[in-house]
Design an enzyme around this catalytic site. Sequence first.
Site, PDB file in Angstrom:
ATOM      1  N   LYS A   3      19.413  34.160  30.193  1.00 21.51           N
ATOM      2  CA  LYS A   3      19.165  33.699  28.826  1.00 21.51           C
ATOM      3  C   LYS A   3      19.098  34.866  27.842  1.00 21.51           C
ATOM      4  O   LYS A   3      19.640  34.797  26.735  1.00 21.51           O
ATOM      5  CB  LYS A   3      17.864  32.888  28.797  1.00 21.51           C
ATOM      6  CG  LYS A   3      17.709  32.050  27.548  1.00 21.51           C
ATOM      7  CD  LYS A   3      16.598  31.027  27.685  1.00 21.51           C
ATOM      8  CE  LYS A   3      16.522  30.173  26.416  1.00 21.51           C
ATOM      9  NZ  LYS A   3      15.498  29.127  26.521  1.00 21.51           N
ATOM     10  N   MET A   9      37.363   3.500  54.654  1.00 15.15           N
ATOM     11  CA  MET A   9      37.949   4.415  55.632  1.00 15.15           C
ATOM     12  C   MET A   9      37.007   4.636  56.814  1.00 15.15           C
ATOM     13  O   MET A   9      37.457   4.748  57.962  1.00 15.15           O
ATOM     14  CB  MET A   9      38.306   5.748  54.959  1.00 15.15           C
ATOM     15  CG  MET A   9      39.058   6.697  55.850  1.00 15.15           C
ATOM     16  SD  MET A   9      40.581   5.976  56.506  1.00 15.15           S
ATOM     17  CE  MET A   9      41.798   6.611  55.352  1.00 15.15           C
ATOM     18  N   GLU A  66      26.486  16.654  35.774  1.00 13.42           N
ATOM     19  CA  GLU A  66      27.252  17.902  35.923  1.00 13.42           C
ATOM     20  C   GLU A  66      28.376  17.762  36.945  1.00 13.42           C
ATOM     21  O   GLU A  66      29.421  18.392  36.818  1.00 13.42           O
ATOM     22  CB  GLU A  66      26.337  19.066  36.301  1.00 13.42           C
ATOM     23  CG  GLU A  66      25.423  19.551  35.176  1.00 13.42           C
ATOM     24  CD  GLU A  66      24.146  18.732  35.060  1.00 13.42           C
ATOM     25  OE1 GLU A  66      23.972  17.781  35.853  1.00 13.42           O
ATOM     26  OE2 GLU A  66      23.312  19.047  34.186  1.00 13.42           O
ATOM     27  N   PHE A  99      10.704  28.481  36.204  1.00 15.50           N
ATOM     28  CA  PHE A  99      11.153  27.103  35.989  1.00 15.50           C
ATOM     29  C   PHE A  99      12.679  27.045  35.965  1.00 15.50           C
ATOM     30  O   PHE A  99      13.331  27.807  35.256  1.00 15.50           O
ATOM     31  CB  PHE A  99      10.584  26.577  34.653  1.00 15.50           C
ATOM     32  CG  PHE A  99      11.036  25.181  34.343  1.00 15.50           C
ATOM     33  CD1 PHE A  99      10.667  24.104  35.144  1.00 15.50           C
ATOM     34  CD2 PHE A  99      11.872  24.939  33.256  1.00 15.50           C
ATOM     35  CE1 PHE A  99      11.106  22.815  34.862  1.00 15.50           C
ATOM     36  CE2 PHE A  99      12.312  23.653  32.967  1.00 15.50           C
ATOM     37  CZ  PHE A  99      11.931  22.594  33.771  1.00 15.50           C
ATOM     38  N   GLN A 100      13.242  26.171  36.780  1.00 12.35           N
ATOM     39  CA  GLN A 100      14.701  25.960  36.897  1.00 12.35           C
ATOM     40  C   GLN A 100      15.451  27.237  37.300  1.00 12.35           C
ATOM     41  O   GLN A 100      16.577  27.457  36.872  1.00 12.35           O
ATOM     42  CB  GLN A 100      15.278  25.362  35.612  1.00 12.35           C
ATOM     43  CG  GLN A 100      14.744  23.944  35.380  1.00 12.35           C
ATOM     44  CD  GLN A 100      15.461  23.186  34.283  1.00 12.35           C
ATOM     45  OE1 GLN A 100      15.955  23.774  33.333  1.00 12.35           O
ATOM     46  NE2 GLN A 100      15.509  21.871  34.416  1.00 12.35           N
TER      47      GLN A 100
HETATM   48  C1  LIG Z   1      30.875  12.481  48.820  1.00 15.03           C
HETATM   49  C2  LIG Z   1      31.367  11.872  50.078  1.00 15.03           C
HETATM   50  N1  LIG Z   1      30.527  11.188  50.864  1.00 15.03           N
HETATM   51  C3  LIG Z   1      30.988  10.615  52.012  1.00 15.03           C
HETATM   52  C4  LIG Z   1      32.290  10.735  52.372  1.00 15.03           C
HETATM   53  C5  LIG Z   1      32.807  10.136  53.672  1.00 15.03           C
HETATM   54  N2  LIG Z   1      33.795   9.083  53.393  1.00 15.03           N
HETATM   55  C6  LIG Z   1      35.120   9.303  53.466  1.00 15.03           C
HETATM   56  S1  LIG Z   1      36.021   7.970  53.041  1.00 15.03           S
HETATM   57  C7  LIG Z   1      34.643   7.056  52.814  1.00 15.03           C
HETATM   58  C8  LIG Z   1      34.742   5.615  52.406  1.00 15.03           C
HETATM   59  C9  LIG Z   1      35.219   5.441  51.022  1.00 15.03           C
HETATM   60  O1  LIG Z   1      34.985   4.098  50.655  1.00 15.03           O
HETATM   61  P1  LIG Z   1      35.545   3.533  49.298  1.00 15.03           P
HETATM   62  O2  LIG Z   1      35.231   4.442  48.177  1.00 15.03           O
HETATM   63  O3  LIG Z   1      35.101   2.124  49.128  1.00 15.03           O
HETATM   64  O4  LIG Z   1      37.132   3.594  49.517  1.00 15.03           O
HETATM   65  P2  LIG Z   1      38.026   2.853  50.637  1.00 15.03           P
HETATM   66  O5  LIG Z   1      38.079   3.721  51.843  1.00 15.03           O
HETATM   67  O6  LIG Z   1      37.396   1.524  50.922  1.00 15.03           O
HETATM   68  O7  LIG Z   1      39.361   2.729  50.002  1.00 15.03           O
HETATM   69  C10 LIG Z   1      33.487   7.807  53.057  1.00 15.03           C
HETATM   70  C11 LIG Z   1      32.100   7.286  52.960  1.00 15.03           C
HETATM   71  C12 LIG Z   1      33.132  11.482  51.520  1.00 15.03           C
HETATM   72  N3  LIG Z   1      34.421  11.686  51.791  1.00 15.03           N
HETATM   73  N4  LIG Z   1      32.660  12.011  50.370  1.00 15.03           N
END
Ligand SMILES: Cc1ncc(C[n+]2csc(CCOP(=O)(O)OP(=O)(O)O)c2C)c(N)n1
Length: 559
Positions: free
Chosen positions: A155, A470, A43, A105-106
């Site tokens: 529903k 990042m 989803e 349920f759900q």
């Molecule tokens: C759902 C979610 N979980 C955690 C984060 C925190 N977060 C921000 S950037 C990042 C790293 C992203 O890594 P990647 O997808 O490998 O991309 P890169 O930065 O290496 O280009 C994280 C964990 C987020 N923004 N969204």
Amino acid sequence: MCEALVREGVEVMFGIPGGAIMPFYHAMWEYRDRLRHVLCRHEQGAGHAAEGYARASGRVGVCVATSGPGATNLVTPIADAFMDSTPMVILTGQVGSHLLGTDAFQETDFTGITIPITKHSYLVTDAAELPRVFREAFYLASSGRRGPVVIDVTKDAQQARVIPDWEPEMELPGYAPRADGESRSIAQAARLLTNAQRPLIMAGNGVIMSGAHGALLALAERTGTPVVTTLHGLGAFPEDHPLALGMPGMHGWVHANRAIQECDVLVNVGGRFDDRVTGKASTFAPRARVIHIDIDPSEIGKLIPVTVGIVGDARRVLEAMTRLIPERRHDAWVAHIREMQATHQPRQAYMRRPDTSALMPHDVFDGLNAALHARGPYRVVTDVGQHQMWTAQLLDWRRPRTLITSGGAGTMGFAVPAALGAAIAAPDETIWVVVGDGGFQMTNQEIATIRQEGITNIKIAVVNNGYLGMVRQWQELFEQRRYSGTPLSGPDFAKLAEAYGAMGLTVTHAGQVDDAIDAAYATPDVVVIDFRVEREVNVFPMVPQGKSIGEMITDQPAA
Ligand SMILES: Cc1ncc(C[n+]2csc(CCOP(=O)(O)OP(=O)(O)O)c2C)c(N)n1
């Protein structure tokens, strides 16, 4: 419900069925030639696909789920759409009305869960209300400040037989979005801008949402005012224009941020002064009198004090302002900014190449930028992280709605499903996904959906650095290189693509980039390119969190 969707002009929806929404799916069978249902693999994917469809087309995106876990899996895309003002209607099934509140349920209280992250949440227990609720929901989602609206239908309400009233009156007391700004404020803003010595326009998401890019160009050219564009504004002002300064903010350009700090009048149109743009708000634009144009009255003065606030539609307000302003030029001011640009950030030259054979991220973006502008129309859908900021910085943005990204919520996993929605909205364009190896591993299963739907215009560039990049960058710069929880492995992405029946390529050297991109264009199918880039490269410039945008780290600190 199907009839109401058709009457609202809906052609496609993204979802997954289940017990509490089965009566709707039952009826959908009769509408299968008019309502396309895209069966997603999760989803969350359905929600992001609806967002991608909405952002690419400007129409309302629709997604569907069953009660309980189906609905709660939509919470992230709903929050994402709320933060980024994306028009969306979310249809969910609910347990029978006699079971409400019994922990059936759900059963989850989905309207309760979504109240803080929607423009409105409806719980419908009476089928007779459905025509009015659908009309209101689509109107709310697509008017004023756009956003998500939930319709949770029990529903029994789905199963009830009623004679619908297809001309229902909307009951939205107090909801009256204002399109034309107040004329006195517009005149005051026009006077301020006319008398400015160092004016600057900051263009945000609202310019794209209201189709104000033409009006923005006219105002900027008439008044000789340079323009910075926020992440969500990219594409609202053509970056090959002499007045374009590119992106400001945390990973914006030094000259764009300095222009903000030095300007005497700042016109923010359709942006909400996000902290990623302003840095430390109390030090933002210290010399400027601020004009803020926004469709949402609650944004005016929320974070940055304003001299003039104008509540209205960006296009209409800009057009009205332009009519009141004589021609102006600010050549010395623009030349001064360009000088700062030449000194501080010769574009794309800031990433040092550790050795000549390495594949640097900017090799990927150089190749992509050249291909995008040489070939036919395109959209770029990004995920969240370093690759997202490089996409914003290193590609040239020229047209609105060409960049689709999760800005406000910063939702990893957004890109692949959002691209599915964008590809349906723009079937004759090439949809490029730029995604990190982290985000790609969150939602790549939607490639199966893309394949099942026979969608072939999606090309996926995985900027694979083997880290949650990042976060690793912050750990390197501010946490003494404690790489806790950021080194990341994964499957062979090219083989994974092949397992989905798509084409997979792996690139390890700069010299292979162009050939891989050519191959992606030459292949009439989904292509995944695994770009194995140098692992520890940082995004610069950078404003450390909580600091002023005047204090930027412009290059790698000495080891
Ligand atoms: C759902 C979610 N979980 C955690 C984060 C925190 N977060 C921000 S950037 C990042 C790293 C992203 O890594 P990647 O997808 O490998 O991309 P890169 O930065 O290496 O280009 C994280 C964990 C987020 N923004 N969204």
